[in-house]
Every structure is written in C-alpha cells, then in structure tokens.
Scaffold this active site. Structure first.
Site, PDB file in Angstrom:
ATOM      1  N   ASP A  31     -23.852  -8.503  15.528  1.00 34.13           N
ATOM      2  CA  ASP A  31     -24.030  -7.519  16.756  1.00 34.13           C
ATOM      3  C   ASP A  31     -23.653  -8.409  17.753  1.00 34.13           C
ATOM      4  OD1 ASP A  31     -25.190  -5.837  14.608  1.00 34.13           O
ATOM      5  OD2 ASP A  31     -27.253  -6.262  15.274  1.00 34.13           O
TER       6      ASP A  31
ATOM      7  N   HIS B 186      -3.810  -5.267  -0.383  1.00 33.99           N
ATOM      8  CA  HIS B 186      -3.448  -5.681   0.934  1.00 33.99           C
ATOM      9  C   HIS B 186      -3.640  -7.103   0.879  1.00 33.99           C
ATOM     10  CE1 HIS B 186      -3.382  -1.875   3.347  1.00 33.99           C
ATOM     11  NE2 HIS B 186      -4.186  -1.602   2.332  1.00 33.99           N
TER      12      HIS B 186
ATOM     13  N   ASP C 198     -28.741   4.499  11.360  1.00 34.20           N
ATOM     14  CA  ASP C 198     -29.739   3.680  11.808  1.00 34.20           C
ATOM     15  C   ASP C 198     -31.001   4.452  11.717  1.00 34.20           C
ATOM     16  OD1 ASP C 198     -28.238   1.568  13.177  1.00 34.20           O
ATOM     17  OD2 ASP C 198     -27.593   3.140  14.704  1.00 34.20           O
TER      18      ASP C 198
ATOM     19  N   CYS D 179       0.721  -1.181  -0.007  1.00 32.70           N
ATOM     20  CA  CYS D 179      -0.052  -0.223  -0.032  1.00 32.70           C
ATOM     21  C   CYS D 179       0.709   1.302  -0.160  1.00 32.70           C
ATOM     22  CB  CYS D 179      -0.960   0.013   0.927  1.00 32.70           C
ATOM     23  SG  CYS D 179      -2.224   1.298   0.838  1.00 32.70           S
TER      24      CYS D 179
ATOM     25  N   GLU E 202      -2.404  -9.138   3.042  1.00 31.74           N
ATOM     26  CA  GLU E 202      -2.842  -9.826   4.411  1.00 31.74           C
ATOM     27  C   GLU E 202      -4.183  -9.787   4.741  1.00 31.74           C
ATOM     28  OE1 GLU E 202      -1.802  -6.839   3.842  1.00 31.74           O
ATOM     29  OE2 GLU E 202      -2.496  -5.255   4.965  1.00 31.74           O
TER      30      GLU E 202
HETATM   31  O1  1PR Z   1     -24.111   4.403  18.215  1.00 28.83           O
HETATM   32  O2  1PR Z   1     -21.617   4.796  17.715  1.00 28.83           O
HETATM   33  O3  1PR Z   1     -22.511   3.335  19.768  1.00 28.83           O
HETATM   34  O4  1PR Z   1     -22.839   2.582  17.569  1.00 28.83           O
HETATM   35  C1  1PR Z   1     -23.813   1.525  17.845  1.00 28.83           C
HETATM   36  C2  1PR Z   1     -23.800   0.623  16.705  1.00 28.83           C
HETATM   37  O5  1PR Z   1     -24.641  -0.532  17.101  1.00 28.83           O
HETATM   38  C3  1PR Z   1     -24.325   1.103  15.408  1.00 28.83           C
HETATM   39  O6  1PR Z   1     -23.905   0.851  14.191  1.00 28.83           O
HETATM   40  C4  1PR Z   1     -25.862   0.509  15.590  1.00 28.83           C
HETATM   41  O7  1PR Z   1     -26.167   0.343  14.160  1.00 28.83           O
HETATM   42  C5  1PR Z   1     -25.523  -0.850  16.094  1.00 28.83           C
HETATM   43  N1  1PR Z   1     -26.943  -1.069  17.058  1.00 28.83           N
HETATM   44  C6  1PR Z   1     -27.225  -0.702  17.982  1.00 28.83           C
HETATM   45  N2  1PR Z   1     -28.363  -1.135  18.578  1.00 28.83           N
HETATM   46  C7  1PR Z   1     -28.484  -2.199  17.856  1.00 28.83           C
HETATM   47  C8  1PR Z   1     -29.641  -3.090  17.911  1.00 28.83           C
HETATM   48  O8  1PR Z   1     -29.872  -3.927  16.943  1.00 28.83           O
HETATM   49  N3  1PR Z   1     -30.469  -2.987  19.009  1.00 28.83           N
HETATM   50  N4  1PR Z   1     -27.662  -2.926  15.658  1.00 28.83           N
HETATM   51  C9  1PR Z   1     -27.667  -2.084  16.840  1.00 28.83           C
HETATM   52  C10 1PR Z   1     -27.703  -2.750  14.515  1.00 28.83           C
HETATM   53  C11 1PR Z   1     -28.097  -3.661  12.631  1.00 28.83           C
HETATM   54  C12 1PR Z   1     -27.424  -4.320  11.484  1.00 28.83           C
HETATM   55  C13 1PR Z   1     -28.024  -5.463  11.340  1.00 28.83           C
HETATM   56  C14 1PR Z   1     -28.410  -5.520   9.933  1.00 28.83           C
HETATM   57  C15 1PR Z   1     -28.758  -6.805   9.405  1.00 28.83           C
HETATM   58  N5  1PR Z   1     -27.665  -3.753  13.900  1.00 28.83           N
HETATM   59  O9  1PR Z   1     -26.194  -4.102  11.764  1.00 28.83           O
HETATM   60  O10 1PR Z   1     -26.670  -6.353  11.370  1.00 28.83           O
HETATM   61  O11 1PR Z   1     -29.769  -4.606  10.138  1.00 28.83           O
HETATM   62  O12 1PR Z   1     -29.720  -7.492  10.059  1.00 28.83           O
HETATM   63  P1  1PR Z   1     -30.497  -8.537   9.345  1.00 28.83           P
HETATM   64  O13 1PR Z   1     -29.581  -9.061   8.143  1.00 28.83           O
HETATM   65  O14 1PR Z   1     -30.709  -9.481  10.121  1.00 28.83           O
HETATM   66  O15 1PR Z   1     -31.989  -7.817   8.849  1.00 28.83           O
HETATM   67  P2  1PR Z   1     -22.600   3.908  18.360  1.00 28.83           P
END
Ligand code: 1PR
Length: 534
Positions: A231, A189, A389, A84, A191
């Site tokens: 998550d 990259h 979100d 890189c 790696e």
């Molecule tokens: O605000 O900087 O602390 O970041 C928090 C992070 O955590 C954010 O990226 C936020 O999207 C994520 N988050 C917070 N709460 C939740 C929750 O689900 N209660 N998850 C959450 C978000 C959403 C996607 C999920 C897709 C695909 N998750 O990442 O994986 O919607 O899901 P699917 O394929 O099953 O439909 P901060």
C-alpha cells in the site's frame, strides 16, 4: 555494437511489452524495434511478444506486410521466439472473436478454455510443464513453474506433433511451447517467470551456452500464488512510502498522527521478488482523491520496479475518468494505459468498479463505457483486477437484507449469527448499497479477470483471513479470487487454500514487519501438500 548483442523486437503497439524489453536488457542485449518488414528479414534474432487480442494483431500484421515477412523469416529457420499471442498467431486460426485466420505455419486452431469443467478462466498463474521433446531453451525447466496468463490455447494433435515441445494441464492438455529448429514459441511468459523464465530467455539469446538436462517435468496443478502487497501513499513530507493500515487506518497512534512508514516501494518490491513472491501488487491508496497521472512518483516506482522484478506487477488506485483543474479530461483508459506503459501487467480498480456494478445491477444494461469494460476490452480481462473493500455487517436474520449473507463462525457483538459484506469506496470511507457477493458477480460479467478480495475488519489484524467471505465469493465466480487481509502466520495461508477456492493469497503487514518470510509461507504450504512455486 556488434549484431550479436542486438535483439529485434516486433512490437505492433497493442499493449505493454515493457517487461519483455526489460528482461532482454537485463540479459545484456540491446533492442532494435521492427519498423518495416525488411527489419524482420534482416534480424539475427527476433522476439515477438504478442499482446492484446488475436484479430487486431492479425490485422496489423497483414496490413503492414509484417505477417508475410514473419512467415518467410520462420520458414527460413531463423532464430525466433514468440510469446503468448506470439505463439497463437502461428496457428491456422483462432476462435477469439472469430474464427479469425492466423499465419497458418502450424496446423491447428486456437480455442477458449472450457470453464464449465471447474477450471477458472483466464488461466492465471504458475504451472509446471511436461516436456515432450528436446527443446534447447526449456532444457533445465524440469519441475519448475512458469507463469501463464491467457484465456485461449492451442491443443496438441497428430497434425502438429512435430512442433510441440511441451504441454501443460489445465482442464485441457494444451500446448505450452513449440520448437522446430531455431523457431521457438511459448504460451507462458518467460519475462514474468522469475529466474526460470530468465534462463529460458538466456538460452534463446545465447544458444550455444551449455545446458544441464533434467527430467521431463511431472504432472502439475496450477500452483497457489503468494502475493506481496504494498500500500503506497505520500507521507506528510510528500515522500512516497509503503504504509500499512489497521482496518485501513494508516496513521500512527501518536500525537503527530503521522502516516505509518514501512519502507521504500521499489526496494521492498525487489526484496519480495528475491524472497519468492509470485506477484507484487502496488495499491496507490490515496488515488481516489489524487489524480494518478499527476502522481509521477508512482509511475516512476513502476518503471524502476519493472526493470528487475520479473514476476507480474499489479497496480491500483485512482483508475477512473478525471477532469483536472484546467478542465482537461482524462479517460480511465488513458490512466490505465499510462500504468501499463510504466510496467504494470495488471491494473486494479476499486471504487469505480463499485459504481459500475451498482449501475449495471440497477439497469441490467452493459453500457460498455465503464472503466472496467473499456480497459478489459482493450487490454483483455486478464489484465483487469477488481479490488473489493468490504466491511462485515452483522444481522440477526438473513431475510432482513436483500444481499447475500453467510452464517458467521463467531457471533457479532449482539449475538448476531449472520453477516453480509458491504462494499465501500474511497479506501473504506464510504459504504455503498451493494454486497461483496453481488459486486463480484456483476464485475465478472462486466469483464473483470480476477478479484482481489480484501476485508476491512480483518485488515492488519493478523488473525487470519475471513474464510467465510472468501468461500462465499470464490464459489460465486469463475474468475480467480485473491484472498486478502488478516494473514498472521503461515497456517492462515494453508487454511484459506484448504477451506476455500481462492487461487492466491495476499499479505502485507507480516512481510513488511519481517514477521514471516515469504519462503516460510511457501514451505509450509508445500508441507501441507499444496502446490506452490518454489
Ligand atoms: O478505489 O480504485 O482508487 O482503489 C484504491 C485501492 O486502494 C483499493 O484497492 C483499496 O483496497 C486500496 N486502499 C484504499 N485505502 C486503503 C487503506 O488501507 N487505507 N488499502 C487501501 C487496502 C488492503 C490490502 C492489504 C491487505 C492485507 N489495503 O491491500 O494489503 O488487507 O493486509 P494485511 O496482510 O496486513 O492484513 P480505487
């Protein structure tokens, strides 16, 4: 230890070279860190994984005398691999915050990709190479994809054609690798390029291993990425688990109301890597209330995962300034630094980016002090993802709100034909007075390198991505957009890639519940004529 199993690593401390270290160790080598210019001259093989920006790297190299040692090492045709920025520094100069003079070993200037011709910058993702000359280390790369992440590139010319061993097409035909004798350097990259990348490194480390040559590589577009998302949060027993929400609600519908547990983070990440995920994301979903540096298990998860997962890792959750109960202040930059040191290639910011964008839109001033601006200045914007979100808000008339709206494909509960997408913070718990469109444009200006676009309404529903939303955002910005939320079947992936300009699609539930293997998604995309890394 015999000298044969030692690799000398030039790490001038500008960022995360953990993945390079991990890959070298994985291939059975020990690492000796360069402390003095003499260490360079005495190396039996030297790896130079340049990270960060061109100017500070050159400054360190000149000040320490390492630049001079590097030049004489390379001029003696000693085994060298630059990665890189480790390739770019070999050229005469770079336009990155410059012009800045480089080591001057290879004729040419490093310039920025031109984003005006419809190609998103940074160039992030998997491309195949066109091999232009015999390069021992690339020999069986052929039609495989390798992982790039950069905004600057060097161009082939008559003056440097003796050096160039492969090129790649991304708007421009740029230099993907150089080789002269024992001196190699690559813009991508290895790696982070899965098995293909490991075999490139292996061939550099074991130069006499026999190689099977294959073709020159065919023309390749940037492959669409398929990302597995984990998550992560502590369950009620305090164990870190992979969980998955239904419209962000991660608790089971039982009397106990426990946190849904879909597996162990490190194991699942490894599984997805083996299954062909192009990237793995960890979202520490309670990071907004628990301070991440107090969350050592999460850092441990990154450390373990990065030891044998050789595709990019992103981690998000809780990246912001923080003062702990003892009054000790931590900057968001320190939090990010710890994530990078533990093995993350990119960090992702949710809530804090919403506040930053609101402030920026209110004042019109870039303070340079937000987490987003600071982290992208130090680590480069390619290392900073903003996670959005949004929640759909139906309306009858687009003129009723000051936010960008779209006409929805199926009307709202009261027959509404339009919607805007309200950004939320704290894991969807609080709506903010800003739309996803406004946020996306603001964070692009503040230095985000990529957008992870979730949708609370679609999350966990398996009914497909919100194509209208994803089209709106991916047409509005010039950085890559990752479509997220709602994948249920392979068709949903081809849908989002044919109807929007998303660069990647992310899914969680279908992979965790083993409903659809990553490989089936990729095969489906390939059958639909969409380029993917297989
Ligand atoms: O605000 O900087 O602390 O970041 C928090 C992070 O955590 C954010 O990226 C936020 O999207 C994520 N988050 C917070 N709460 C939740 C929750 O689900 N209660 N998850 C959450 C978000 C959403 C996607 C999920 C897709 C695909 N998750 O990442 O994986 O919607 O899901 P699917 O394929 O099953 O439909 P901060």
């Amino acid at each position: 230890t015999s000298n044969d199993s030692v690799v000398t690593l030039l790490d001038y401390g500008a960022g995360n070279v953990r993945s390079v270290r991990n890959a070298i160790r994985f291939l059975g080598f020990e690492i000796k860190d360069v402390q003095t210019p003499e260490d360079i001259l005495n190396a039996s093989r030297l790896v130079f994984p340049g990270v960060g920006a061109f100017a500070p790297a050159m400054e360190v190299l000149s000040k320490t005398g390492m630049g001079e040692a590097l030049c004489s090492y390379i001029e003696k045709d000693r085994p060298f691999l630059g990665i890189c920025l480790g390739l770019q520094l070999l050229f005469e100069s770079s336009e990155e915050n410059g012009p800045i003079k480089g080591l001057g070993l290879i004729p040419g200037t490093v310039g920025r990709f031109d984003s005006s011709n419809g190609f998103r910058v940074p160039h992030i993702g998997w491309n195949a190479l066109q091999i232009t000359k015999d390069s021992e280390i690339l020999d069986d790369v052929g039609n495989h994809h390798v992982y790039f992440v950069h905004s600057y590139r060097a161009m082939p010319s008559d003056d440097n054609k003796d050096w160039v061993s492969s090129t790649c097409d991304y708007g421009d035909k740029f230099i993907a690798s150089i080789r002269r004798g024992n001196v190699h350097a690559v813009q991508f990259h290895p790696e982070k390029s899965g098995d293909v990348g490991l075999s490139i490194l292996r061939r550099f480390l074991y130069p006499n291993s026999s190689v099977a040559k294959t073709g020159e590589g065919k023309a390749s577009k940037l492959a669409k990425r398929v990302i597995a998302c984990l998550d992560v949060r502590a369950n009620d027993n305090g164990d870190l688990v992979v969980t998955k929400g239904d419209q962000y609600d991660v608790r089971e519908n039982t009397k106990e109301n426990e946190v849904r547990n879909l597996g162990k983070p490190v194991e699942l990440a490894q599984q997805y890597y083996k299954d062909g995920a192009d990237e793995v994301s960890f979202l520490n979903i309670t990071g907004f209330r628990d301070f991440p540096l107090g969350d050592l298990p999460m850092l441990q998860v990154l450390r373990y995962t990065s030891e044998n997962v050789f595709v990019p890792l992103t981690v998000g959750g809780g990246i912001r300034d923080f003062t702990d109960s003892k009054g000790r202040h931590y900057s968001s930059l320190e939090v990010a630094a710890e994530y990078f040191r533990s093995g993350a290639d990119k960090i992702s910011i949710g809530s804090d980016a919403v506040y930053a964008a609101e402030e920026y839109l209110r004042t019109g001033v870039k303070t340079g002090k937000t987490s987003l601006e600071q982290i992208s200045r130090v680590y480069g914007n390619q290392a900073v993802v903003v996670s959005i979100d949004p929640r759909r808000v139906y309306i009858n008339n687009p003129n009723d709100v000051q936010f960008q709206t779209i006409k929805v494909s199926s009307p709202g509960p009261n027959g509404e034909e339009y919607a805007w997408y309200q950004c939320t913070v704290n894991g969807g718990r609080e709506g903010r007075p800003i739309g996803a469109y406004e946020l996306a444009k603001a964070v692009e200006e503040l230095g985000a390198g990529e957008i992870l676009l979730n949708c609370i309404d679609c999350d966990g529903q398996g009914k497909g991505f919100d194509v209208g939303l994803i089209k709106l955002i991916s047409d509005a910005v010039n950085i890559p957009v990752i479509a997220s939320s709602g994948a249920g079947i392979p068709n949903h992936f081809s849908d989002v890639f044919t109807k929007t300009n998303a660069s990647a699609a992310l899914a969680a539930g279908i992979f965790h519940r083993k409903e659809v293997p990553i490989q089936s998604v990729k095969e489906h995309l390939l059958n639909e004529g969409i380029e993917v890394r297989i």
